[in-house]
Design a protein around this motif. Structure first.
Motif, PDB file in Angstrom:
ATOM      1  N   LYS A 131       1.001  -1.052  -0.029  1.00 28.61           N
ATOM      2  CA  LYS A 131       0.027  -0.019   0.198  1.00 28.61           C
ATOM      3  C   LYS A 131       0.937   1.512   0.084  1.00 28.61           C
ATOM      4  CE  LYS A 131      -2.842  -0.525   3.420  1.00 28.61           C
ATOM      5  NZ  LYS A 131      -4.032  -0.260   4.116  1.00 28.61           N
ATOM      6  N   SER A 134       2.142   1.777  -3.558  1.00 28.80           N
ATOM      7  CA  SER A 134       1.064   2.099  -4.344  1.00 28.80           C
ATOM      8  C   SER A 134       0.966   3.587  -4.144  1.00 28.80           C
ATOM      9  CB  SER A 134      -0.212   1.227  -4.067  1.00 28.80           C
ATOM     10  OG  SER A 134      -1.237   1.717  -4.806  1.00 28.80           O
ATOM     11  N   TYR A 139       6.506   1.862  -8.769  1.00 28.97           N
ATOM     12  CA  TYR A 139       5.945   0.803  -9.585  1.00 28.97           C
ATOM     13  C   TYR A 139       6.881  -0.386  -9.400  1.00 28.97           C
ATOM     14  CZ  TYR A 139       4.406  -2.087 -13.210  1.00 28.97           C
ATOM     15  OH  TYR A 139       3.905  -3.236 -14.040  1.00 28.97           O
ATOM     16  N   LEU A 142       6.689  -1.874  -6.229  1.00 29.11           N
ATOM     17  CA  LEU A 142       5.121  -2.354  -6.043  1.00 29.11           C
ATOM     18  C   LEU A 142       4.980  -3.564  -6.828  1.00 29.11           C
ATOM     19  CD1 LEU A 142       2.177  -2.174  -5.247  1.00 29.11           C
ATOM     20  CD2 LEU A 142       1.635  -0.812  -7.290  1.00 29.11           C
ATOM     21  N   SER A 170      -6.603   0.031  -3.384  1.00 27.22           N
ATOM     22  CA  SER A 170      -5.544   0.893  -3.650  1.00 27.22           C
ATOM     23  C   SER A 170      -4.802   0.782  -4.758  1.00 27.22           C
ATOM     24  CB  SER A 170      -4.473   0.435  -2.291  1.00 27.22           C
ATOM     25  OG  SER A 170      -3.384   1.254  -2.590  1.00 27.22           O
ATOM     26  N   LEU A 171      -4.708  -0.355  -5.524  1.00 23.24           N
ATOM     27  CA  LEU A 171      -3.894  -0.493  -6.705  1.00 23.24           C
ATOM     28  C   LEU A 171      -4.747   0.168  -7.749  1.00 23.24           C
ATOM     29  CD1 LEU A 171      -2.743  -4.334  -6.470  1.00 23.24           C
ATOM     30  CD2 LEU A 171      -1.251  -2.372  -6.467  1.00 23.24           C
ATOM     31  N   ASN A 174      -4.783   4.025  -7.419  1.00 26.08           N
ATOM     32  CA  ASN A 174      -3.860   4.893  -7.858  1.00 26.08           C
ATOM     33  C   ASN A 174      -3.259   4.535  -9.001  1.00 26.08           C
ATOM     34  OD1 ASN A 174      -2.513   6.155  -5.266  1.00 26.08           O
ATOM     35  ND2 ASN A 174      -3.137   4.111  -4.381  1.00 26.08           N
ATOM     36  N   HIS A 176      -2.829   1.805 -10.855  1.00 24.40           N
ATOM     37  CA  HIS A 176      -1.927   0.422 -11.197  1.00 24.40           C
ATOM     38  C   HIS A 176      -2.617  -0.659 -11.788  1.00 24.40           C
ATOM     39  CE1 HIS A 176       1.265   2.541  -9.243  1.00 24.40           C
ATOM     40  NE2 HIS A 176       0.502   2.741  -8.140  1.00 24.40           N
ATOM     41  N   SER A 180      -3.569  -4.502 -10.696  1.00 23.10           N
ATOM     42  CA  SER A 180      -4.675  -4.731  -9.919  1.00 23.10           C
ATOM     43  C   SER A 180      -5.349  -5.972 -10.526  1.00 23.10           C
ATOM     44  CB  SER A 180      -5.539  -3.357  -9.907  1.00 23.10           C
ATOM     45  OG  SER A 180      -6.617  -3.411  -9.307  1.00 23.10           O
TER      46      SER A 180
END
Length: 242
Positions: A131, A134, A139, A142, A170-171, A174, A176, A180
């Motif tokens: 998190k 993220s 990246y 993560l 969260s992914l 943000n 991603h 995700s």
């Protein structure tokens, strides 16, 4: 009636192996330590301890008679080594979560890293660090955490359902999206009848701009629960605006 699972503490197991051959052959006995929970009257769950005395790695289920004959209780080891190590680990994770909620991301990252130095496979610490990365838009870091989580069966268990959902959200929030989608698909492999995971996956596809895939995913969610009102409304919106 007994309540399960029940933590029994640390037990040791001795295993003898023959080393060498012929006249040079000798018997070597190795002792390993295991964290044990009783799952039922007939089943015990064992997990190896790592170098820091905390349970880490693959959990196995052992039938009662095998457990009785092969495992020996080690109450002093548990009290002197494992309990303090687990308490330290829990404090670092709690502090990492506190810093995260306060927006102190660098301090949060440091505490979660300290926790992972004790147990690099700890699910809560990996979720916490994920998190942080993220939010920081880190990246590459993560991606490494997501890869670790996807290799941990416990990350997708009912016990970690809340953290599973928080991390997936969260992914998505943000941006991603690919990570995700990969993450949710893995979670669905473990929870095939969870319509809420499918709903959250549909939101990722929608935010990514793939409304057709979002609609298909919502249809699958409604196959599981036709009365899922949010999914019904979202599906109508996707079809209307496709």
């Amino acid at each position: 009636m007994a309540e399960y699972p029940k933590i029994l503490g640390v037990f040791s197991r001795k295993k003898a192996d023959d080393i060498g051959s012929g006249g040079t052959q000798r018997r070597h006995e190795a002792q390993t330590y295991w964290y044990v929970r009783r799952l039922s009257e007939e089943q015990f769950e064992v997990q190896p301890l790592n170098a820091h005395h905390v349970p880490s790695g693959v959990k196995s289920t052992v039938p009662r008679l095998e457990f009785i004959y092969q495992y020996t209780p080690e109450p002093d080891y548990y009290r002197l080594h494992t309990v303090p190590a687990l308490e330290t680990l829990a404090r670092k994770i709690k502090l990492g979560e506190r810093y995260f909620n306060l927006g102190m991301l660098d301090d949060s990252e440091l505490e979660f890293i300290k926790a992972l130095m004790i147990d690099d496979l700890n699910v809560d610490a990996n979720y916490g660090l994920g998190k942080v990365y993220s939010e920081q838009k880190e990246y590459e870091k993560l991606k490494k955490v997501v890869n670790t989580l996807m290799g941990l069966d416990g990350a997708f268990s009912f016990e970690h359902r809340q953290k599973l959902n928080e991390f997936g959200i969260s992914l998505r929030k943000n941006g991603h999206f690919d990570e995700s989608i990969r993450y949710y698909n893995k979670a669905i492999e473990y929870n095939k009848k969870d319509e809420h995971l499918l709903f959250n996956l549909a939101r990722v596809h929608f935010d990514k701009g793939d409304r057709a895939e979002a609609a298909k995913t919502l249809e699958n969610a409604l196959k599981i629960n036709p009365e899922f009102d949010q999914a019904q409304k979202f599906l109508r919106y996707c079809r209307k605006n496709s």
